[in-house]
Design a protein around this motif. Sequence first.
Motif, short mmCIF file in Angstrom:
data_model
loop_
_atom_site.label_atom_id
_atom_site.label_comp_id
_atom_site.label_asym_id
_atom_site.label_seq_id
_atom_site.Cartn_x
_atom_site.Cartn_y
_atom_site.Cartn_z
N GLY A 4 0.81 -1.19 -0.06
CA GLY A 4 -0.06 0.04 -0.01
C GLY A 4 1.02 1.27 -0.19
N MET A 5 1.88 1.36 0.73
CA MET A 5 2.81 2.36 0.65
C MET A 5 3.35 2.65 -0.57
N GLN A 6 3.61 1.55 -1.06
CA GLN A 6 4.43 1.68 -2.73
C GLN A 6 3.40 2.10 -3.63
N ALA A 7 2.26 1.82 -3.49
CA ALA A 7 0.90 2.22 -4.18
C ALA A 7 0.88 3.75 -4.20
N GLY A 8 1.17 4.32 -2.92
CA GLY A 8 0.91 5.72 -2.54
C GLY A 8 -0.34 5.78 -1.90
N LEU A 9 -1.07 4.75 -1.27
CA LEU A 9 -2.20 4.98 -0.64
C LEU A 9 -2.09 5.56 0.82
N ASP A 10 -3.00 6.06 1.33
CA ASP A 10 -3.19 6.70 2.60
C ASP A 10 -3.28 5.46 3.64
N MET A 11 -2.17 4.74 4.14
CA MET A 11 -2.20 3.72 4.79
C MET A 11 -3.06 3.88 6.14
N PRO A 12 -2.83 4.61 6.92
CA PRO A 12 -3.62 4.77 8.00
C PRO A 12 -5.06 4.76 7.82
N ASP A 31 -7.93 1.47 8.67
CA ASP A 31 -9.20 1.80 9.35
C ASP A 31 -10.32 1.19 8.61
N VAL A 32 -10.16 1.34 7.29
CA VAL A 32 -11.27 0.71 6.45
C VAL A 32 -11.11 -0.77 6.61
N ILE A 33 -10.12 -1.47 6.17
CA ILE A 33 -10.06 -2.86 6.04
C ILE A 33 -10.13 -3.50 7.34
N GLY A 34 -9.81 -2.57 8.44
CA GLY A 34 -9.85 -3.33 9.74
C GLY A 34 -11.29 -3.63 10.39
N ASP A 75 -4.76 -4.22 14.32
CA ASP A 75 -5.21 -3.14 15.25
C ASP A 75 -4.19 -2.52 15.96
N ASN A 76 -3.43 -3.16 16.58
CA ASN A 76 -2.39 -2.73 17.53
C ASN A 76 -0.81 -2.57 16.99
N ARG A 77 -0.63 -2.99 15.57
CA ARG A 77 0.78 -2.74 15.06
C ARG A 77 0.62 -2.21 13.77
N GLY A 78 -0.34 -2.26 12.86
CA GLY A 78 -0.46 -1.68 11.61
C GLY A 78 0.01 -0.35 11.56
N LYS A 79 -0.54 0.68 12.26
CA LYS A 79 -0.06 2.04 11.95
C LYS A 79 1.37 2.29 12.41
N THR A 80 1.50 1.63 13.53
CA THR A 80 2.97 1.84 14.00
C THR A 80 4.09 1.07 12.91
N MET A 81 3.72 0.04 12.18
CA MET A 81 4.56 -0.07 11.14
C MET A 81 4.70 0.54 10.00
N VAL A 82 3.48 1.41 9.52
CA VAL A 82 3.63 2.65 8.57
C VAL A 82 4.89 3.41 9.03
N GLU A 83 4.81 3.91 10.35
CA GLU A 83 5.53 4.90 10.83
C GLU A 83 6.90 4.37 11.18
N GLY A 84 7.24 3.21 11.03
CA GLY A 84 8.60 2.70 11.28
C GLY A 84 8.92 2.41 12.72
#
Length: 307
Positions: free
Chosen positions: A212-220, A224-227, A237-246
């Motif tokens: 998703g990041m490579q495709a340029g999507l707003d990953m947060p 939220d949507v696919i969750g 729920d607990n790690r997805g957004k922190t993975m986006v943030e590294g």
Amino acid sequence: MSSTPSRTYEPTPARKVAFLGLGVMGYPMAGHLARAGHQVTVYNRTATKSIAWCADYAGAGGKNHAQAATPREAARGADIVFCCVGNDDDLRAVTLGADGAFAGMEPGAIFVDHTTASAEVARELYRAARTLGLQFVDAPVSGGQAGAQNGQLTVMCGGDLAPFEAVRPTAMAFSRAFTRMGDSGAGQLTKMVNQICIAGLVQGLSEAVAFGMQAGLDMPLVLDVIGKGAAQSWQMDNRGKTMVEGKFDFGFAVDWMRKDLGLVLAEAQRNGASLPVTALVDQFYGDVQRMGGNRWDTSSLIARLTK
């Protein structure tokens, strides 16, 4: 100031207990036992940890707690000896021998092992305990450092029914669920199933987030949507957004996961189970270690894909 958050404990008879191993899990777990009103004696290989724990929990639950110089001394007179150490060899070191806990326990006392170890060592120590008139329950946990701190661990147990039932009310001080899975070793085998699930989930989530990041999507927003659908998981729920943030500065380290997956793969060799995805993800965690991520959280699998 104690590191264990406040929580409500169900009233249970006060027990004299010992706790061996005051790492990131054991330290707060022992703290919950103290706050629930049990008399706790602690042992840790590095004595400064035991001293600090006694200072943190002085007077907790209306009791004066103590520290011991050896596992044998800690176990003396205890109804239940809890343990959470690093691996099979650490577990043997605190149970067996002249200074081991088994040498200090009285007949009928119960040893409860929360270490993630092999089913083989669980059965070995079960047999050794029974020979001495002791009880042994293998009881690895899931829920990570946060679960230990909040007293919300999921505990999967193997061993005889009577000691399991005797221990359960006391262990609920740090548990949200405390369940007997079967005979000796069944707790450790259930924990292996848990780690197999996590390994595959985290790799799948890593690939999805990187894509998703490579495709340029707003990953947060994507998360939220696919969750809210079939892709939802605890990891998302607990790690997805922190993975986006590294961000990988959470409780369960890559080194520990590799130890656990090593146990899984060794057991699979014994029982003939085919684990191609788990074996591959174990290699990927090796890549993360070579990147310097030994102490990063297990969600750091994504770092391989975004470096």
